[in-house]
Scaffold this motif. Structure first.
Motif, mmCIF file in Angstrom:
data_model
loop_
_atom_site.group_PDB
_atom_site.id
_atom_site.type_symbol
_atom_site.label_atom_id
_atom_site.label_comp_id
_atom_site.label_asym_id
_atom_site.label_seq_id
_atom_site.Cartn_x
_atom_site.Cartn_y
_atom_site.Cartn_z
ATOM 1 N N SER A 1 0.822 -1.217 0.000
ATOM 2 C CA SER A 1 0.000 0.000 0.000
ATOM 3 C C SER A 1 0.854 1.265 0.000
ATOM 4 O O SER A 1 0.369 2.338 -0.344
ATOM 5 N N CYS B 1 -8.483 -2.111 7.553
ATOM 6 C CA CYS B 1 -9.116 -3.072 6.644
ATOM 7 C C CYS B 1 -9.631 -4.281 7.442
ATOM 8 O O CYS B 1 -9.291 -4.453 8.606
ATOM 9 N N HIS C 1 -2.570 -3.976 3.140
ATOM 10 C CA HIS C 1 -2.873 -2.734 3.855
ATOM 11 C C HIS C 1 -1.966 -2.507 5.057
ATOM 12 O O HIS C 1 -1.466 -3.450 5.666
ATOM 13 N N GLU D 1 -4.943 1.533 8.256
ATOM 14 C CA GLU D 1 -5.981 1.620 7.227
ATOM 15 C C GLU D 1 -7.295 0.984 7.678
ATOM 16 O O GLU D 1 -8.336 1.227 7.072
#
Length: 179
Positions: free
Chosen positions: A58, A90, A84, A88
């Motif tokens: 990322s 996720c 990720h 982030e």
């Protein structure tokens, strides 16, 4: 413990090679016993899947394709990557079991008949949450994470994710799973 071992999910950095830091494809070195370990599982009819967090993707420091190609070249049947960074937020980053659940859906696996081998406690938590057998290797970050666990630095679900086996390395983990 297991009726029949269907699949093993194996972490990358610190488990099959490298160190506890990310080493990008091209510079990554397998441990001397990794190929034998993977071949042993395959010869026993067990599917092997890579299961790894790679936040550098990322940040543009590597690509999913490079990691996938490298891991397939090592003999993995499929590759599950979270690209990720932690912040982030996720749903796929370990300790989430999302990548394990995705593989179970794709390959019709019963996760209770699967194992996770990794060097970090986040691997053990993901395995615990998915109902997999948990094997911690003491390579990579394994020794450090085991020491944190033994000195009661983990609480709650982190504490509940006690490994089913602590292995010296990947080959020891594979031999334990297959005995």
């Amino acid at each position: 413990m297991l009726n029949k071992l269907q699949a093993v999910f194996i972490d990358r950095d610190g488990t099959i090679g490298g160190t506890d830091e990310v080493t990008y494809p091209g510079a990554f070195q397998l441990f001397s016993y990794t190929k034998e370990s993977l071949d042993t599982l395959k010869n026993a009819g067990v599917r092997i899947y890579s299961f790894t967090n790679q936040p550098g993707i990322s940040r543009g420091e590597g690509s999913i394709a490079d990691f996938r190609n490298e891991l397939y070249s090592f003999g993995f049947d499929d590759v599950y990557i979270c690209p990720h960074q932690h912040e982030e937020g996720c749903s796929c980053r370990k300790p989430s079991p999302a990548l394990l659940i995705q593989a179970a859906r794709e390959y019709n696996l019963e996760l209770g008949n699967c194992a996770v081998i990794g060097d970090r406690w986040t691997d053990m938590i993901a395995a615990h949450r998915a109902g997999c057998v948990k094997v911690l290797v003491t390579t990579g970050s394994g020794e450090k994470d085991l020491s944190k666990f033994q000195s009661n630095q983990f609480f709650g679900e982190w504490l509940e994710a006690t490994p089913d086996y602590v292995a010296e390395n990947l080959l020891d983990a594979v031999n334990w799973l297959l005995k």
